[in-house]
Design a protein around this motif. Structure first.
Motif, PDB file in Angstrom:
ATOM      1  N   ARG A  50       0.281  -6.734  -4.780  1.00 32.74           N
ATOM      2  CA  ARG A  50      -0.213  -7.794  -3.888  1.00 32.74           C
ATOM      3  C   ARG A  50      -0.243  -9.120  -4.631  1.00 32.74           C
ATOM      4  O   ARG A  50      -0.565  -9.159  -5.819  1.00 32.74           O
TER       5      ARG A  50
ATOM      6  N   GLN B  73       3.439   7.679   4.182  1.00 36.39           N
ATOM      7  CA  GLN B  73       3.108   8.354   5.459  1.00 36.39           C
ATOM      8  C   GLN B  73       4.296   8.296   6.394  1.00 36.39           C
ATOM      9  O   GLN B  73       4.705   9.306   6.968  1.00 36.39           O
TER      10      GLN B  73
ATOM     11  N   GLU C 205      -2.617   8.027  -1.137  1.00 38.97           N
ATOM     12  CA  GLU C 205      -2.631   8.103   0.316  1.00 38.97           C
ATOM     13  C   GLU C 205      -2.706   9.573   0.713  1.00 38.97           C
ATOM     14  O   GLU C 205      -2.115  10.424   0.041  1.00 38.97           O
TER      15      GLU C 205
ATOM     16  N   HIS D 259       0.860  -1.198   0.000  1.00 38.41           N
ATOM     17  CA  HIS D 259       0.000   0.000   0.000  1.00 38.41           C
ATOM     18  C   HIS D 259       0.892   1.243   0.000  1.00 38.41           C
ATOM     19  O   HIS D 259       2.105   1.151   0.201  1.00 38.41           O
TER      20      HIS D 259
ATOM     21  N   ALA E  66      -5.502  10.102   8.362  1.00 39.36           N
ATOM     22  CA  ALA E  66      -4.930   9.529   7.140  1.00 39.36           C
ATOM     23  C   ALA E  66      -6.045   8.850   6.360  1.00 39.36           C
ATOM     24  O   ALA E  66      -7.091   8.499   6.926  1.00 39.36           O
ATOM     25  N   PHE E  67      -5.836   8.698   5.093  1.00 41.38           N
ATOM     26  CA  PHE E  67      -6.798   7.943   4.277  1.00 41.38           C
ATOM     27  C   PHE E  67      -6.066   7.320   3.098  1.00 41.38           C
ATOM     28  O   PHE E  67      -4.955   7.748   2.738  1.00 41.38           O
TER      29      PHE E  67
ATOM     30  N   SER F 149       0.748   3.476   2.170  1.00 43.37           N
ATOM     31  CA  SER F 149       0.873   3.975   3.541  1.00 43.37           C
ATOM     32  C   SER F 149       2.335   4.086   3.975  1.00 43.37           C
ATOM     33  O   SER F 149       2.651   4.806   4.931  1.00 43.37           O
TER      34      SER F 149
ATOM     35  N   GLY G  86     -10.513   3.968   2.705  1.00 47.89           N
ATOM     36  CA  GLY G  86     -10.344   3.680   4.128  1.00 47.89           C
ATOM     37  C   GLY G  86      -9.687   4.887   4.773  1.00 47.89           C
ATOM     38  O   GLY G  86      -8.902   5.585   4.135  1.00 47.89           O
TER      39      GLY G  86
ATOM     40  N   THR H 145      -4.783   3.178  12.260  1.00 48.84           N
ATOM     41  CA  THR H 145      -5.673   4.287  12.619  1.00 48.84           C
ATOM     42  C   THR H 145      -6.592   3.861  13.753  1.00 48.84           C
ATOM     43  O   THR H 145      -6.970   2.700  13.881  1.00 48.84           O
TER      44      THR H 145
ATOM     45  N   GLN I 118      -2.713   3.432  -5.772  1.00 45.20           N
ATOM     46  CA  GLN I 118      -3.440   4.034  -4.657  1.00 45.20           C
ATOM     47  C   GLN I 118      -3.030   5.498  -4.504  1.00 45.20           C
ATOM     48  O   GLN I 118      -1.980   5.919  -5.008  1.00 45.20           O
TER      49      GLN I 118
HETATM   50  N1  DAH Z   1      -3.554   1.101   3.406  1.00 45.06           N
HETATM   51  C1  DAH Z   1      -4.950   0.716   3.341  1.00 45.06           C
HETATM   52  C2  DAH Z   1      -5.126  -0.352   2.268  1.00 45.06           C
HETATM   53  O1  DAH Z   1      -4.285  -0.484   1.416  1.00 45.06           O
HETATM   54  C3  DAH Z   1      -5.798   1.898   3.022  1.00 45.06           C
HETATM   55  C4  DAH Z   1      -5.843   2.884   4.142  1.00 45.06           C
HETATM   56  C5  DAH Z   1      -6.804   2.752   5.113  1.00 45.06           C
HETATM   57  C6  DAH Z   1      -4.909   3.891   4.234  1.00 45.06           C
HETATM   58  C7  DAH Z   1      -6.842   3.656   6.170  1.00 45.06           C
HETATM   59  C8  DAH Z   1      -4.938   4.780   5.272  1.00 45.06           C
HETATM   60  C9  DAH Z   1      -5.938   4.669   6.232  1.00 45.06           C
HETATM   61  O2  DAH Z   1      -4.063   5.789   5.386  1.00 45.06           O
HETATM   62  O3  DAH Z   1      -5.960   5.542   7.250  1.00 45.06           O
HETATM   63  O4  DAH Z   1      -6.118  -1.030   2.267  1.00 45.06           O
END
Ligand code: DAH
Length: 343
Positions: A196, A175, A212, A170, A307-308, A172, A284, A253, A210
């Motif tokens: 993946r 971050q 982020e 991901h 974060a998302f 993330s 998410g 989170t 993705q």
């Molecule tokens: N990393 C998660 C995924 O790949 C997605 C995600 C969910 C990122 C919540 C975030 C978060 O920063 O806060 O499914």
């Protein structure tokens, strides 16, 4: 002899004054003066009538005249050839220009740019991180220690020679890399490719993309998270789209949520895209876990943040009506050239 002299004088003047506009006129000149029945031949024939004592003088005169006519012919040939319009290089300035084939952006790029530019307008800065990542930045620092069951949610490609390295599952990891820099506050948007170990089919692929998002400052609350994502949804899907948050779980989170938008295909009535629920899941999100902040050297008592993370392929497939995710990576120009947009 007198007569001949006069005649030649007249011919010379005629030849000197002659001009030709094209090759046809030059050829006519040749036939008239130098041809087998031409004038030069004719007066050569008249030599026999010249008195014997004048023959030498007359012969010289005729030769000079013949040369004069030949030179003129050569000169005419030269100038008409040089002045012939050269149709091979002539340019018609009134013709429309040639089409220069333009490439088009990849639909994933178009969707990424759309998403990113909405957050940029809110002051989020774009950054990227590595696709080959170590365990710590992809999992450990995100509150997913070794043997954490949530690791199974993301089937991972490990690097054979050194399993501490992997293809990030991901975005993330970015971050973590941005928080480690220690420059606060942070307001960032991080697009990129992720991997993946999944069976490739029309609906899922072993690599995809993705975006982020991360916002860290003092006093950042869940209200800020909701307001930011509401703004995003309105910009992205229009003012009439409804939004709902569902409680969820992500190790990085707390609290965590998933955000759905009312189905923009059927308007919430229920269709195959939303599986008759009227809702489409798009991301998410959550408040960054205090452990994650500490792991990056940020004091969780002073700073909070949200974060998302969202996929790019799915919204692109919905927007452009693409029903097979594999099309994105097959490089079929017939598919790729259909997508045009200003960004
Ligand atoms: N990393 C998660 C995924 O790949 C997605 C995600 C969910 C990122 C919540 C975030 C978060 O920063 O806060 O499914």
């Amino acid at each position: 002899m007198e007569n001949l002299l006069k005649k030649i004088e007249g011919y010379r003047n005629e030849i000197a004054a002659f001009t030709a506009l094209d090759a046809k006129a030059v050829e006519e000149f040749r036939i008239k003066w130098l041809g087998t029945r031409g004038i030069v031949k004719e007066i050569m024939g008249a030599m026999k009538n010249v008195a014997a004592d004048k023959k030498k003088e007359a012969g010289q005169l005729l030769n000079e005249f013949k040369l004069f006519a030949e030179n003129k012919y050569a000169q005419l040939k030269e100038t008409t050839i040089n002045h012939q319009p050269d149709t091979s290089t002539q340019i018609d300035l009134t013709l429309p220009g040639d089409d220069i084939p333009l490439g088009s952006r990849h639909p994933v790029t178009l969707m990424r740019n759309r998403i990113v530019s909405i957050f940029q307008r809110l002051g989020f800065a774009v950054a990227e991180g590595p696709e080959i990542e170590d365990d710590w930045h992809n999992f450990g620092a995100l509150n997913l220690p070794e043997h954490h069951p949530a690791r199974d949610m993301q089937d991972t490609f490990y690097i054979q020679q050194n399993p501490d390295f992997l293809l990030r599952t991901h975005t993330s990891n970015v971050q973590i890399r941005e928080m480690e820099k220690g420059v606060l506050p942070i307001r960032g948007i991080y697009p990129g490719r992720v991997y993946r170990n999944e069976t490739v089919s029309a609906r899922s692929h072993c690599f995809f993309h993705q975006v982020e998002g991360l916002y860290i400052d003092e006093n950042v609350s869940f209200a800020d998270l909701k307001q930011t994502l509401y703004f995003f949804v309105k910009e992205m899907y229009g003012k009439d789209v409804k939004v709902r948050f569902r409680p969820s779980y992500f190790p990085f989170t707390e609290p965590s949520a998933e955000m759905d938008v009312s189905c923009f295909i059927c308007g919430g009535e229920g269709c195959s895209v939303c599986k008759k629920t009227g809702w489409v899941e798009i991301l998410g999100c959550g408040m960054v876990h205090p452990n994650v902040l500490s792991n990056c050297g940020i004091d969780p008592n002073k700073y909070t943040g949200f974060a998302f993370g969202m996929g790019i392929e799915r919204p692109a497939m919905l927007k452009y009506g693409i029903n097979d995710i594999r099309l994105f990576s097959e490089n079929d120009v017939r598919f790729l050239k259909q997508f045009t947009s200003a960004i």
